[in-house]
Design a protein around this motif. Structure first.
Motif, PDB file in Angstrom:
ATOM      1  N   LEU A 145       0.855  -1.182   0.000  1.00 51.08           N
ATOM      2  CA  LEU A 145       0.000   0.000   0.000  1.00 51.08           C
ATOM      3  C   LEU A 145       0.885   1.225   0.000  1.00 51.08           C
ATOM      4  N   SER A 146       0.281   2.372  -0.285  1.00 52.42           N
ATOM      5  CA  SER A 146       1.054   3.606  -0.149  1.00 52.42           C
ATOM      6  C   SER A 146       1.136   3.964   1.338  1.00 52.42           C
ATOM      7  N   ARG A 147       2.133   4.731   1.667  1.00 57.82           N
ATOM      8  CA  ARG A 147       2.319   5.172   3.049  1.00 57.82           C
ATOM      9  C   ARG A 147       1.099   5.980   3.502  1.00 57.82           C
ATOM     10  N   ARG A 148       0.583   6.801   2.615  1.00 54.88           N
ATOM     11  CA  ARG A 148      -0.588   7.629   2.917  1.00 54.88           C
ATOM     12  C   ARG A 148      -1.814   6.775   3.233  1.00 54.88           C
ATOM     13  N   THR A 149      -1.972   5.661   2.530  1.00 49.98           N
ATOM     14  CA  THR A 149      -3.100   4.758   2.781  1.00 49.98           C
ATOM     15  C   THR A 149      -2.973   4.134   4.168  1.00 49.98           C
ATOM     16  N   VAL A 150      -1.763   3.772   4.543  1.00 50.07           N
ATOM     17  CA  VAL A 150      -1.526   3.207   5.875  1.00 50.07           C
ATOM     18  C   VAL A 150      -1.905   4.244   6.936  1.00 50.07           C
ATOM     19  N   ILE A 151      -1.476   5.489   6.748  1.00 49.24           N
ATOM     20  CA  ILE A 151      -1.800   6.557   7.695  1.00 49.24           C
ATOM     21  C   ILE A 151      -3.311   6.749   7.780  1.00 49.24           C
ATOM     22  N   ASN A 152      -3.991   6.690   6.653  1.00 45.59           N
ATOM     23  CA  ASN A 152      -5.454   6.809   6.649  1.00 45.59           C
ATOM     24  C   ASN A 152      -6.110   5.672   7.427  1.00 45.59           C
ATOM     25  N   HIS A 153      -5.595   4.448   7.257  1.00 45.80           N
ATOM     26  CA  HIS A 153      -6.135   3.309   8.006  1.00 45.80           C
ATOM     27  C   HIS A 153      -5.988   3.545   9.511  1.00 45.80           C
ATOM     28  N   ILE A 154      -4.852   4.049   9.931  1.00 48.85           N
ATOM     29  CA  ILE A 154      -4.611   4.268  11.360  1.00 48.85           C
ATOM     30  C   ILE A 154      -5.514   5.379  11.890  1.00 48.85           C
ATOM     31  N   PHE A 155      -5.626   6.469  11.153  1.00 45.08           N
ATOM     32  CA  PHE A 155      -6.524   7.542  11.582  1.00 45.08           C
ATOM     33  C   PHE A 155      -7.970   7.082  11.617  1.00 45.08           C
ATOM     34  N   ASN A 156      -8.375   6.311  10.628  1.00 43.09           N
ATOM     35  CA  ASN A 156      -9.745   5.787  10.613  1.00 43.09           C
ATOM     36  C   ASN A 156      -9.972   4.831  11.779  1.00 43.09           C
ATOM     37  N   ALA A 157      -8.963   4.029  12.095  1.00 40.45           N
ATOM     38  CA  ALA A 157      -9.074   3.113  13.235  1.00 40.45           C
ATOM     39  C   ALA A 157      -9.228   3.912  14.530  1.00 40.45           C
ATOM     40  N   LEU A 158      -8.434   4.964  14.679  1.00 42.42           N
ATOM     41  CA  LEU A 158      -8.553   5.808  15.872  1.00 42.42           C
ATOM     42  C   LEU A 158      -9.934   6.445  15.966  1.00 42.42           C
ATOM     43  N   ASP A 159     -10.436   6.891  14.847  1.00 41.50           N
ATOM     44  CA  ASP A 159     -11.763   7.499  14.809  1.00 41.50           C
ATOM     45  C   ASP A 159     -12.830   6.464  15.180  1.00 41.50           C
ATOM     46  N   ASP A 160     -12.728   5.255  14.602  1.00 41.84           N
ATOM     47  CA  ASP A 160     -13.678   4.178  14.919  1.00 41.84           C
ATOM     48  C   ASP A 160     -13.624   3.827  16.409  1.00 41.84           C
ATOM     49  N   LEU A 161     -12.420   3.732  16.944  1.00 38.32           N
ATOM     50  CA  LEU A 161     -12.263   3.387  18.353  1.00 38.32           C
ATOM     51  C   LEU A 161     -12.820   4.491  19.249  1.00 38.32           C
ATOM     52  N   ASP A 162     -12.590   5.726  18.869  1.00 39.19           N
ATOM     53  CA  ASP A 162     -13.109   6.857  19.636  1.00 39.19           C
ATOM     54  C   ASP A 162     -14.632   6.810  19.691  1.00 39.19           C
ATOM     55  N   ARG A 163     -15.256   6.529  18.558  1.00 43.32           N
ATOM     56  CA  ARG A 163     -16.719   6.427  18.516  1.00 43.32           C
ATOM     57  C   ARG A 163     -17.204   5.226  19.326  1.00 43.32           C
ATOM     58  N   ALA A 164     -16.531   4.094  19.200  1.00 42.60           N
ATOM     59  CA  ALA A 164     -16.964   2.875  19.884  1.00 42.60           C
ATOM     60  C   ALA A 164     -16.780   2.958  21.398  1.00 42.60           C
ATOM     61  N   LEU A 165     -15.708   3.597  21.828  1.00 42.25           N
ATOM     62  CA  LEU A 165     -15.401   3.624  23.255  1.00 42.25           C
ATOM     63  C   LEU A 165     -16.015   4.810  23.980  1.00 42.25           C
ATOM     64  N   GLY A 166     -16.253   5.880  23.260  1.00 36.15           N
ATOM     65  CA  GLY A 166     -16.861   7.052  23.860  1.00 36.15           C
ATOM     66  C   GLY A 166     -15.865   7.892  24.644  1.00 36.15           C
ATOM     67  N   SER A 167     -16.318   9.038  25.058  1.00 35.82           N
ATOM     68  CA  SER A 167     -15.436   9.989  25.740  1.00 35.82           C
ATOM     69  C   SER A 167     -15.111   9.568  27.169  1.00 35.82           C
ATOM     70  N   ASP A 168     -15.872   8.612  27.711  1.00 35.68           N
ATOM     71  CA  ASP A 168     -15.615   8.185  29.091  1.00 35.68           C
ATOM     72  C   ASP A 168     -14.579   7.073  29.188  1.00 35.68           C
ATOM     73  N   PHE A 169     -14.018   6.652  28.055  1.00 38.01           N
ATOM     74  CA  PHE A 169     -13.033   5.575  28.088  1.00 38.01           C
ATOM     75  C   PHE A 169     -11.818   5.995  28.905  1.00 38.01           C
ATOM     76  N   LEU A 170     -11.436   5.151  29.839  1.00 36.87           N
ATOM     77  CA  LEU A 170     -10.315   5.356  30.758  1.00 36.87           C
ATOM     78  C   LEU A 170     -10.492   6.565  31.670  1.00 36.87           C
ATOM     79  N   GLN A 171     -11.706   7.032  31.830  1.00 40.28           N
ATOM     80  CA  GLN A 171     -11.978   8.096  32.790  1.00 40.28           C
ATOM     81  C   GLN A 171     -12.414   7.427  34.095  1.00 40.28           C
ATOM     82  N   LEU A 172     -11.448   6.741  34.727  1.00 40.89           N
ATOM     83  CA  LEU A 172     -11.737   5.981  35.934  1.00 40.89           C
ATOM     84  C   LEU A 172     -11.656   6.879  37.142  1.00 40.89           C
ATOM     85  N   PRO A 173     -12.402   6.530  38.194  1.00 46.24           N
ATOM     86  CA  PRO A 173     -12.306   7.328  39.430  1.00 46.24           C
ATOM     87  C   PRO A 173     -10.912   7.221  40.010  1.00 46.24           C
ATOM     88  N   GLN A 174     -10.451   8.278  40.620  1.00 50.15           N
ATOM     89  CA  GLN A 174      -9.096   8.295  41.194  1.00 50.15           C
ATOM     90  C   GLN A 174      -9.086   7.686  42.557  1.00 50.15           C
TER      91      GLN A 174
END
Length: 174
Positions: A145-174
């Motif tokens: 693949l092109s390097r740019r395509t790999v970068i797009n896959h990683i950014f898309n994965a981060l975006d997918d994970l962000d949506r799936a996990l939500g903003s409360d991910f790892l926001q554990l009580p101290q």
């Protein structure tokens, strides 16, 4: 190493308590004895890389005795500070509480589920880059693949994970 790691594990299990009692009788402090037992095993590991230790139990006993006597010598010279056992046990433990461990495991399960729901190629590229630290260029070459395509896959994965996990991910009580 002069003996196998499973032998070392067995040796640690069989000798730790004996050495701790031995050292505690010399130094009069269980917390210090714990530390010196660890030091004795460290010395054994270091020595076994340099020479063949035929009698590891005897080596440990001698190392423990020497460490305990050095400790007492340092105390007399005012080099070491001791902590009373009661104070030592009152110090907060840095490891997470059982409740926090459960929460961390739940968060890990959430992450693994979200990762498993990514499209296969995107998941594979993301894992290679983020967990196995493979560079964009190496991944691009591996998948043709092109390097740019790999970068797009990683950014898309981060975006997918962000949506799936939500903003409360790892926001554990101290």
């Amino acid at each position: 190493m002069a003996f196998l790691s499973h032998s070392f594990t067995h040796l640690y299990g069989s000798e730790k308590s004996r050495l701790k009692r031995f050292i505690a009788r010399i130094v009069g402090n269980n917390a210090t004895a714990d530390d010196l037992v660890q030091d004795a095993f460290s010395k054994l590991i270091d020595a076994s890389h340099k020479q063949n230790i035929h009698e590891p139990s005897a080596y440990l006993t001698r190392a423990a005795r020497n460490l305990a006597l050095n400790h007492l010598r340092h105390l007399q010279q005012g080099v070491e500070v001791t902590i009373d056992d009661q104070i030592y046990h009152a110090i907060a433990d840095r490891k997470p509480s059982p409740e926090m461990e459960v929460l961390y495991r739940q968060e890990l399960r959430r992450l693994l589920t979200a990762l498993s729901n990514l499209p296969p190629r995107r998941r594979e590229i993301f894992i290679l880059h983020r967990f196995e630290e493979v560079s964009y260029s190496e991944i691009a070459e591996r998948f043709q693949l092109s390097r740019r395509t790999v970068i797009n896959h990683i950014f898309n994965a981060l975006d997918d994970l962000d949506r799936a996990l939500g903003s409360d991910f790892l926001q554990l009580p101290q």
